[in-house]
Design an enzyme around this catalytic site. Structure first.
Site: not given
Length: 278
Positions: A42, A119
């Site tokens: 990701s 993230k």
């Protein structure tokens, strides 16, 4: 008798040494740095599957999420930070706390599952976040995008989970080149980092997210292959992340394994030793 006493004494000393070593390691991990191994794609290509790094817990201060978590699925071991420090889970403030800055790469605990995620911080409290035609907008200002070539990897199972990458050049066979469009995104405050795109997706256009007070909005750099704050927690996403669930900042990759295990040293990527995370 003296020989037996010597043997028993040696065992006791060994046990004491192991105990203190584990205690010191536990304190070090709780207060300063937490090891983290990247399990998914990701955050490509900022972070690759198999990157090993230490998370700086001192960067934002301490909360219950700073306590260590121990998960070994193979043996059914699942001890979360709330098991160690559940007494502090409801506290909203952080000891020696400071907020992360937009653009930081941050490790946090998922507000529902308790799993660790990594993230990029995109939205701070009060910000308006929206994706329009694949372009990030922060407080109604579009983030600038510059084309920066093609990110290419081999189509093959990656990492311990054996996931296969998504490709902009359509479905490709095993062993073929899998391409993604690489761009440099500049946030309104001037922070620059790479993002990847595989073409039109439903997540390229969203409604407006207004980040609540005391919460943050996170997105993966691999924009079309990231479960992040664009998806609410009720639908299996990350949603808004409370300040108390922040673990720390990721600053540098220590080493990286391209194989199925970080112990497979012959698969370590020589170009990622001590690589700064931008």
């Amino acid at each position: 008798m003296a020989e037996k006493t010597g043997f028993v004494g040696s065992v006791k000393e060994t046990i004491k040494t192991i105990f203190w070593a584990l205690l010191i390691a536990g304190v070090f991990r709780t207060l300063f740095f937490q090891p983290f191994w990247i399990p998914s794609g990701s955050m490509k290509d900022t972070l690759l599957i198999g990157d090993f790094l230490f998370v700086n817990k001192m960067a934002y201060g301490y909360s219950y999420a700073s306590c260590p978590s121990i998960r070994v699925p193979a043996v059914g071991l699942d001890i979360g930070a709330d098991d160690f420090c559940g007494f502090a889970e409801d506290r909203e403030d952080r000891l020696f706390g400071s907020d992360p800055v937009r653009g930081d790469v941050v490790v946090f605990r998922h507000p529902v599952t308790g799993q660790d995620y990594i993230k990029r911080l995109i939205g701070e409290p009060g910000d308006r976040i929206q994706m329009i035609d694949g372009v990030l907008h922060i407080n109604d200002v579009a983030a600038a995008l510059e084309d920066d070539g093609i990110f290419t990897e081999i189509m093959e199972p990656q990492g311990p989970m054996g996931g296969r990458p998504m490709c902009a050049n359509g479905p490709v066979g095993m062993g073929a080149d899998c391409n993604k469009i690489r761009q440099i995104e500049t946030l309104p405050d001037g922070t620059r980092h790479a993002v990847l795109d595989v073409g039109p997706r439903a997540s390229d256009n969203t409604g407006v997210f207004i980040v609540p007070e005391g919460h943050f909005f996170f997105m993966g750099d691999n924009r079309d292959n990231s479960i992040d704050s664009r998806v609410p927690q009720t639908l299996g996403g990350v949603g808004y992340v409370p300040r108390k669930d922040i673990v720390g900042r990721a600053d540098r990759v220590m080493f990286s394994s391209a194989g199925r295990s970080m112990l497979a040293f012959w698969t370590w990527r020589s170009d990622r030793y001590f690589k700064a995370i931008e």
